[in-house]
Structure formats: structure tokens, C-alpha cells
Write an enzyme that holds these catalytic residues in place. Sequence first.
Site, PDB file in Angstrom:
ATOM      1  N   ASN A 196     106.154  -1.633 107.186  1.00  0.00           N
ATOM      2  CA  ASN A 196     106.857  -1.008 108.301  1.00  0.00           C
ATOM      3  C   ASN A 196     107.351  -2.009 109.347  1.00  0.00           C
ATOM      4  OD1 ASN A 196     107.456   1.273 110.328  1.00  0.00           O
ATOM      5  ND2 ASN A 196     105.885   0.085 111.392  1.00  0.00           N
ATOM      6  N   TYR A 211     120.964  -6.181 111.043  1.00  0.00           N
ATOM      7  CA  TYR A 211     119.974  -5.135 110.867  1.00  0.00           C
ATOM      8  C   TYR A 211     120.293  -4.259 109.649  1.00  0.00           C
ATOM      9  CZ  TYR A 211     116.980  -1.117 111.918  1.00  0.00           C
ATOM     10  OH  TYR A 211     116.058  -0.116 111.840  1.00  0.00           O
ATOM     11  N   VAL A 236     104.254 -11.162 109.788  1.00  0.00           N
ATOM     12  CA  VAL A 236     104.580 -10.964 108.375  1.00  0.00           C
ATOM     13  C   VAL A 236     105.695 -11.870 107.882  1.00  0.00           C
ATOM     14  CG1 VAL A 236     103.797  -8.566 108.437  1.00  0.00           C
ATOM     15  CG2 VAL A 236     106.224  -9.086 108.828  1.00  0.00           C
TER      16      VAL A 236
END
Length: 258
Positions: A87, A151, A61
Site C-alpha cells: 500500500n 503518479y 520500502v
Amino acid sequence: MTNSSNPPVAVVTGAARGIGLATTQLLLEDGWHVAMIDRDEPELMKVSNGLTGARPFVCDVSVPEDVDQMARQVLAWSGRIDALVNNAGVADFGPMADTDFKRWRTVMETNLDGVFLCSQALIPALKQTHGAIVNIASISGLRASTLRVAYGTSKAAVIHLTKQQAAELGEHNVRVNCVAPGPVRTKLAIAVHSPEIIAAYHDAIPLNRYGAEHEIAQAIVFLASPKASYITGQVLAADGGFESTGVGLPALRTKLDK
């Protein structure tokens, strides 16, 4: 909920394991067809084998060309898209001083760029069905923590991207929401979390336990479904109450001795 002759179609990225696989399985139980997207081809082919109504599509992705090809292939297979679950993500935890630009970009490419690219590629199809996007962020995007400079920042960006998408796509009757999971009992988490870390999480979470993958999937499937027809631009922390308690000391949440 669904018409078996014309079932709704969901695209789930990061579908080869964890929350993505649990979401796929729950959607199938509810009568959806699911395009399972993942870059781990061997694992994707293994877990999709035998899942009636699901079809695997190998795609990274973070690569625009891969995403464009995936969008064409899914539409050729399904003819429609009613929901997109963004996701796919990578976790990279470490001190800020040890996070060089390569590590930063590796996280951003999948966690943020991937959400943007998949959404952009599938928005035209979602407009046609008045569909829904569910982006998966993290509790780390709502509250700062050590070792998560890349993150946590990527997930905070996903939360704001969700709101931007909801603001623009509402006039097309496309809903966009975000689920922010707290600590989840995945195989990876259990493998890398020491007993001390697990105990500390339990102490900090009002429900006193990790979440399960299927519990996060329940929230995702709800937001993707017509049952959430008047909900858009929202962030749902599926975290056992972790975010709501802030940094309060667990010992101070119990009744004090007089």
C-alpha cells in the site's frame, strides 16, 4: 475465519495512516496479526500503540537493505506470512514540464520499486503458506489524467506488475491481485481539494461521492482472504463507478428533456 492459536499474518506497508491503517484495523477485527510497515516512525508508533495483534516495523520500502531487514524482522516475530498488502505510496501531482527526473524517480522508487522489493523479499514466505499479495494501484493507473505523468505511470506499472506476479506465482498457489481506488475521502484529499474539485468529482462518479478509507480496506481484505481463493491476476477498481463512465459528460447521463 481464523484459528486464534495460529492466526494468519499480514504485512501492510504504508500502515501509519489512510488506507493502510484502515486495512490494518479491519484485518485485526477479522482475527489476523499485522506487521505494520511505514517510514514515518513517530506516526507509526503513535497509531500502533494499543492495537492488539499488531507490531510496527520502521522501513522505507524504496531501500532494498531496509526491505531485507524488515522481512527478517517480521518473520522472526511472526514465523509466517499469509498476506502482503503493498500500500505504501507517494503522490506528486504537477504539469509534465515541471516533472524533472528527480521528481519522477521519487515517485517510482516508492510506488513501483517498493512493490517489487517487498514482494521479492516476502515471496518465499508466501509460497510456504500459499498466501496472497494485494497491490494498491489507483484509478490513475487505469485512465490518464492531467498532472499525473509520474503518479499515473507508476500506478499503471503496478497493475501490470500484479499480472506478471500472478502469472508466475500461480503454480505456487500464491494469488496476486490489485485494488485501484478512486477518489477517497482522506484528510489529505479534503485538505487540498477545493470545493470546485470536490463538486466535479461528485458529478463524475456514478455513486456521487468520494469513497471512504474503510470501503477500500474491505476490498483489500477480501482479496487477501481465503474468500477470494480462486481470484488472481485481477484489478478491482474501488471507485464508485468512476472508471466505468470514461469521459462521458455527467449532464448526458441524465434523462434528456423531449
